[in-house]
Design an enzyme around this catalytic site. Structure first.
Site, PDB file in Angstrom:
ATOM      1  N   GLY A   1       0.872  -1.327   0.150  1.00  0.00           N
ATOM      2  CA  GLY A   1      -0.114  -0.085  -0.103  1.00  0.00           C
ATOM      3  C   GLY A   1       1.229   1.146   0.010  1.00  0.00           C
ATOM      4  O   GLY A   1       2.325   1.010   0.331  1.00  0.00           O
ATOM      5  N   TYR A   2       0.127   2.440  -0.040  1.00  0.00           N
ATOM      6  CA  TYR A   2       0.805   4.309  -0.116  1.00  0.00           C
ATOM      7  C   TYR A   2       1.578   4.320   0.965  1.00  0.00           C
ATOM      8  O   TYR A   2       2.616   4.207   0.536  1.00  0.00           O
ATOM      9  CB  TYR A   2      -0.287   4.780  -0.298  1.00  0.00           C
ATOM     10  CG  TYR A   2      -0.089   6.115   0.218  1.00  0.00           C
ATOM     11  CD1 TYR A   2       0.550   6.808  -1.394  1.00  0.00           C
ATOM     12  CD2 TYR A   2       0.342   7.184   0.395  1.00  0.00           C
ATOM     13  CE1 TYR A   2       1.203   7.949  -1.692  1.00  0.00           C
ATOM     14  CE2 TYR A   2       0.851   8.115   0.446  1.00  0.00           C
ATOM     15  CZ  TYR A   2       0.846   8.659  -0.553  1.00  0.00           C
ATOM     16  OH  TYR A   2       1.441  10.109  -0.392  1.00  0.00           O
TER      17      TYR A   2
ATOM     18  N   LYS B   1     -11.778   3.889  13.921  1.00  0.00           N
ATOM     19  CA  LYS B   1     -10.208   2.767  14.317  1.00  0.00           C
ATOM     20  C   LYS B   1     -10.480   2.945  15.638  1.00  0.00           C
ATOM     21  O   LYS B   1      -9.090   2.484  16.583  1.00  0.00           O
ATOM     22  CB  LYS B   1      -9.496   4.566  13.998  1.00  0.00           C
ATOM     23  CG  LYS B   1      -8.831   4.532  12.308  1.00  0.00           C
ATOM     24  CD  LYS B   1      -8.284   5.659  12.898  1.00  0.00           C
ATOM     25  CE  LYS B   1      -7.524   5.905  10.464  1.00  0.00           C
ATOM     26  NZ  LYS B   1      -5.968   7.133  11.111  1.00  0.00           N
TER      27      LYS B   1
END
Length: 313
Positions: free
Chosen positions: A14-15, A139
């Site tokens: 991923g990024y 989260k």
């Protein structure tokens, strides 16, 4: 000197994940990357995994649909870092983190877990706007599961990713600097905090063997990158040698602009509001159970905003 912890990165293609893999290797940690069969025919991700292998990382097969494979993967390491992209918090993929927590709990050997956060501290966003607060609420569900399972943790709050907030002078709808006109949010004098993504990865890996960061939230606050939007724009104007035409968007107009946007856009714009109108990143002092990475690791030569912007000249 104690041996470096063995690190498993989940979401390594991923990024931010790819940067965390490279930072882990650069800092000398035996580094493992979860290779999921769901990669299918995504040749870019496969080639990235192969490049990690060439750098010295080990690939471990595992799937979120196979609990035993996750447990087996986790048992091979000391530290697990989840770098699943933030967009996954706005989908059913929150379950991925909860499944990972169950695997860590069963394995029983992990010394530290870093969940996929890396943005605004969700514990400070209980009054966030709908629908954007879903990101923070989910989260917090992950945090509650971690702590209920008595898993040692470090939460990393990395504030504004430079790729999304610096190159565009924090303008929405573009990733490159505006050429003539720029929009100011309110008086544009609210402090935000900007970090190069490679620096985020460097700081993150620094925390994993540090007893000072155990069971704490670590804020990434490089002092020279704590800037107002007006200061950010001023740095760019100095680099290009001219002033941009400025217009101001009031708080009321900004909130009104969210009406009619699709759900995902409203989430992102809501976060912009909290950052640039409320100053949620820098309007508090770091307290008990929290640490400032810049003070813990002054040796890190982080990228200043001016350095970052020079790439656009």
């Amino acid at each position: 000197m104690a041996p470096k912890s063995k690190v498993l990165v989940v979401g390594g293609t991923g990024y931010l994940g790819k940067r965390i893999v490279k930072a882990s290797l650069a800092q000398g940690h035996p580094t493992f990357v979860l290779q999921r069969p769901e990669i299918g025919l995504d040749i870019d991700k496969l080639q990235m995994l192969m490049s990690f292998k060439e750098l010295g990382a080990r690939l471990i097969e595992g799937s979120f649909s196979d609990h035993r494979s996750l447990v087996d993967a986790v048992k091979q390491v000391d530290v697990v870092i989840c770098a699943i992209s933030g967009v996954h918090f706005r989908s059913h993929n929150i379950l991925y983190q909860l499944k990972l927590i169950e695997a860590i709990k069963e394995a029983g050997n992990v010394k530290r877990f870093l969940p996929s956060e890396f943005g605004i501290d969700p514990a400070r966003m209980g009054d966030a706007l709908e629908p954007g607060r879903v990101t923070f609420d989910e989260k917090m569900i992950v945090r509650e599961a971690i702590e209920a399972a008595n898993i040692p943790f470090t939460y990393v709050s990395a504030n504004c990713f430079a790729g999304y907030f610096v190159g565009n002078l924090s303008q929405m709808g573009t990733l490159t600097p505006p050429k003539g006109q720029v929009t100011l949010y309110g008086d544009a004098n609210v402090k935000a905090i900007f970090l190069d993504e490679d620096d985020i990865a460097t700081y993150t890996i620094k925390t994993i063997d540090d007893p000072r960061t155990l069971n704490k939230t670590v804020y990434l606050r490089p002092p020279e990158n704590i800037l107002t939007q007006r200061e950010l724009i001023g740095i760019w104007e100095t680099l290009i040698g001219k002033q941009l035409e400025k217009s101001t968007m009031s708080e009321e107009d900004f909130l009104a602009s969210m009406k009619g946007m699709d759900y995902a856009a409203q989430v992102g714009v809501g976060h912009f509001y909290h950052i640039f109108y409320e100053g949620c990143l820098a309007n508090f002092e770091i307290g008990k159970g929290e640490e400032d990475a810049s003070k813990l690791y002054p040796e890190v030569k982080y990228t200043r905003v001016a350095e970052y912007l020079k790439r656009f000249l």
